[in-house]
Design an enzyme around this catalytic site. Sequence first.
Site, mmCIF file in Angstrom:
data_model
loop_
_atom_site.group_PDB
_atom_site.id
_atom_site.type_symbol
_atom_site.label_atom_id
_atom_site.label_comp_id
_atom_site.label_asym_id
_atom_site.label_seq_id
_atom_site.Cartn_x
_atom_site.Cartn_y
_atom_site.Cartn_z
ATOM 1 C CB CYS A 169 -1.099 0.154 0.943
ATOM 2 S SG CYS A 169 -1.800 -1.177 1.457
ATOM 3 N NE ARG A 195 4.656 1.780 -0.618
ATOM 4 C CZ ARG A 195 5.746 1.862 -0.035
ATOM 5 N NH1 ARG A 195 6.829 2.171 -0.876
ATOM 6 N NH2 ARG A 195 5.944 1.289 1.038
ATOM 7 C CD1 TRP A 254 -1.096 -6.365 -3.695
ATOM 8 C CD2 TRP A 254 -0.557 -7.020 -1.556
ATOM 9 N NE1 TRP A 254 -0.563 -7.663 -3.675
ATOM 10 C CE2 TRP A 254 -0.575 -8.049 -2.116
ATOM 11 C CE3 TRP A 254 -0.611 -7.177 -0.119
ATOM 12 C CZ2 TRP A 254 -0.264 -9.424 -2.048
ATOM 13 C CZ3 TRP A 254 -0.162 -8.361 0.261
ATOM 14 C CH2 TRP A 254 -0.117 -9.419 -0.357
ATOM 15 C CG ASN A 260 2.565 0.742 4.048
ATOM 16 O OD1 ASN A 260 3.719 1.077 3.735
ATOM 17 N ND2 ASN A 260 2.239 -0.653 3.675
ATOM 18 N N GLY A 261 0.659 -1.371 6.071
ATOM 19 C CA GLY A 261 1.171 -2.228 7.151
ATOM 20 C C GLY A 261 0.003 -3.450 7.480
ATOM 21 C CD GLU A 318 13.713 -13.451 -12.737
ATOM 22 O OE1 GLU A 318 13.406 -14.000 -11.669
ATOM 23 O OE2 GLU A 318 13.463 -12.443 -13.271
ATOM 24 C CE LYS A 362 10.002 -11.528 -14.014
ATOM 25 N NZ LYS A 362 11.111 -11.350 -12.906
ATOM 26 C CD GLU A 415 6.537 -11.587 -11.691
ATOM 27 O OE1 GLU A 415 6.166 -10.898 -10.724
ATOM 28 O OE2 GLU A 415 7.917 -11.525 -12.126
ATOM 29 C CG HIS A 449 15.923 -37.276 -8.375
ATOM 30 N ND1 HIS A 449 16.471 -38.534 -7.822
ATOM 31 C CD2 HIS A 449 16.804 -36.744 -9.128
ATOM 32 C CE1 HIS A 449 17.828 -38.669 -8.294
ATOM 33 N NE2 HIS A 449 18.150 -37.458 -8.881
ATOM 34 C CE LYS A 499 9.356 -2.800 -9.986
ATOM 35 N NZ LYS A 499 9.992 -4.160 -10.576
HETATM 36 O O1 M6R Z 1 12.170 -4.691 -4.316
HETATM 37 P P1 M6R Z 1 12.826 -6.060 -4.077
HETATM 38 O O2 M6R Z 1 13.825 -6.559 -5.061
HETATM 39 O O3 M6R Z 1 13.206 -6.495 -2.606
HETATM 40 O O4 M6R Z 1 11.469 -7.189 -4.658
HETATM 41 C C1 M6R Z 1 11.654 -8.596 -4.244
HETATM 42 C C2 M6R Z 1 10.531 -9.416 -4.963
HETATM 43 O O5 M6R Z 1 9.309 -9.123 -4.489
HETATM 44 C C3 M6R Z 1 10.487 -9.001 -6.546
HETATM 45 O O6 M6R Z 1 11.648 -9.376 -7.186
HETATM 46 C C4 M6R Z 1 9.405 -9.881 -7.206
HETATM 47 O O7 M6R Z 1 9.654 -11.375 -7.058
HETATM 48 C C5 M6R Z 1 9.109 -9.372 -8.499
HETATM 49 N N1 M6R Z 1 7.694 -9.321 -8.928
HETATM 50 C C6 M6R Z 1 9.685 -10.270 -9.624
HETATM 51 O O8 M6R Z 1 9.689 -10.121 -11.115
#
Ligand code: M6R
Length: 604
Positions: free
Chosen positions: A2, A27, A74, A98-99, A476, A480, A483, A499, A599
Site C-alpha cells: 500500500c 505498491r 494491496w 500501510n502495514g 527466474e 517471470k 507472474e 527424482h 511492485k
Molecule cells: O524490491 P525487491 O527486489 O526486494 O523485490 C523482491 C521481489 O518482490 C520481486 O523481485 C518480485 O519477485 C518481482 N515481482 C519479480 O518479478
Amino acid sequence: MCGIIGITGQSTVTERLVDGLKRLEYRGYDSSGIAVINGTGLKRARAEGKIKALERTLDMTPLDGHIGIAHTRWATHGVPNETNAHPHFYGRVGVVHNGIIENFLELRNSLPGHKFQTETDTEVVAHLIEDSLNRGLSPKDAFEDTLKKLKGAYAFGVIIDGVDDQIFCARAGSPLAIGIGEDEMYLGSDAMALAQLTNKLIYLEEGDWAIISPKDAQIFDREGASVTREETIITGGLAMAEKGNYRHFMLKEIYEQPETVGRTLANYVDEFNLTANLPEGLDFSKFDRIIIIACGTAYYSGVVAKYWFEQLANIAVDVDIASEFRYREPVISENSLFIAVSQSGETADTLAALRYCQSKGVTTAALVNVMTSTMAREADIALPINAGPEIGVASTKAFTSQLTALASIALSAMKSRKNISRDAEIRLANALIKTPRKIKEALELDPQIEQIAFELSKSRSAFYLGRGMQVPIAYEGALKLKEISYIHAEGYAAGELKHGPIALIEDGTPVIVLAPYDNLFEKTISNLQEVASRGARIILITDEIGAKSTGSMASEMIVVPSTDSFVAPIITTIAIQLLAYHTAVHLGTDVDQPRNLAKSVTVE
Ligand code: M6R
C-alpha cells in the site's frame, strides 16, 4: 504494501494527491481512495481497482479541500472492493494505513457497541481514535494513546474533522517520510510519492509519530519525547518514467538493458585497467562468509552470486529467502558479510533480515536500485545498481543489473582475497565489459521469441531446466512466466527432474532448457533427452557453439550470443524475459500490473 500520501496546505489537494497515488501505484493497485476535510466535514472518494477508477469517480463526484490523505491498496485483510478501500472513517476520524495490525481482532473486541463496516485490520484504528476523543482526550493524546495499543507494522496518515489543518502520522515497520514545502507539509510512503511536491524530506525513524500542519512538523519518538530528525535533500532520479513508444513498461525495461547494465558496470569495473573496483567500505579479506538475503527475483540473483563468490573468491556463501531467514534463528558469525539484494530497498522481510544481522554485529551491505530507500539508508554500505526506475511489476532490468553488480563485486573479492591471476582478472573483466553489447545482440532474437511464445501461450504449464548458474535463471524464467502470463511453471535443476517431477511430462509439455555451451553442457543435454523421449516439446536456449553441438533434439532453438560462461546467466536471462513477455501479451494479461501483485512488498 500500500502507498500513502497526505497534504496539509494552502491550496486544493485532490489533483496533487491523485498524482502522488499514481507514483505509488507500484505498491498496490487493488483499490484507491482519498479523504479531505472541507467546510462540510470529512469527505471521501474510493474505488475498486486501479487509480484510473478513482479518477473516474472523482470526475463524477468532485471533492476538494486544503487538507487530505490518500491511499493505494494491496489487500491483506478483506477482499479488494470499494468498502474495504481506504481511507477508513469512523466518527470524526479518517485513516490511511500501510502495514498489518496484527491484534486488530482483539482490539475490535475491546470496543463493544462499535459497528464495523469493513473486513480490514485498519478500520479499528479509526474507532480507537474516535473512542479516545469521546473519552475527552485531545486529538494528540487520542492518537498517541491509540498507537500504544497496536501490534504489527504500520505507517499511518490520520485526519480528524475539527482539526482542520493537521495530519497525524506514525511509522513502525513501514516507511514514512514528511515532505517540507512552502507553507505546506506532506507525508508519503517514499520520496517518489512526493517528488512533484518537494525534494526536502524528513524520514521518520522506527516508532516515530508526528503532527504536521502547513508551517510545522512536530515529531515524537516511541516514548512521546519531542525529537528532531535530519532533513534530507533528494537530488535527481525521481522523474516518473515514461513508456515512450513501447507497448508496456516491461518491454521498455527489457530493451533498456544494454544501457542499464552498462551503467552498473561503470560503477564497479574500471574498463581501462580491466579490473573491478572494490566498493568503498568492503574488505573481503576480513570476511569468512557471505550471507545473501532477498526475495523473489532478487533472491535468484543471489543464488547466481553464490556460484561467483564461491568459485572465484573461494568464500562460502549462504543464500536465503528473507521470510525464512528471519525466523530461523540462523547461526551467524561476526566475520560474515551480510548482503541484502532488493530492487526497491523496502521489501519488509529483507529489511527485517538486515536489521537482524545488524543486531548481531555483522557488517551489512544493501545492493539496491532505489538509493533513497530504507535499506540503503540503514545498511552500513549502500551498493547501487543504477538501473533507473523500474515500473513493470515483473523485475527485468533490475535483475540483470543485480547480476552485473554481484559478478563485479565477486571479481573484486577475488582480487582482494588474492585468489586470482592477473590474466584471469583481465579475462573476466573483459567478459563483463562486453555484456551490454551481447545483451543488444540477444535482443535481436525478439521476433523469433515472439513466435515461440505464441505456442507457449496455449500451454497450461511449463518447465524450465538448467544446471549450475543456469538453475537460478530457470527459476527466474518460471517466475517471470507465472507472474505475468498466469501459466503454471516450475524451474528445476536439470539433474533433479527424474527424482519426481518428470512424472508430469506428457506429450507436448513445454520444457525450456537453458544450456549455453559450458562445462555442464553435455550433462544438461542428457537431461534434455530424458524429457524429449517422454514427449516434451523442447525449447532450447543455447549459444552459437551449443547450437552446433545439439543437432535437432529441440522443437525450437533460441541461440543467444556466445560469451564467457562467467556472464552467460546475464545473457540467457534476456531470452527468458522476452519469452514470458510475449506469452503474456498473446494471452492479453495486464503485463505491467499483473493480478494480485505489487511492485514493492512492504508487509511480511
Ligand atoms: O524490491 P525487491 O527486489 O526486494 O523485490 C523482491 C521481489 O518482490 C520481486 O523481485 C518480485 O519477485 C518481482 N515481482 C519479480 O518479478
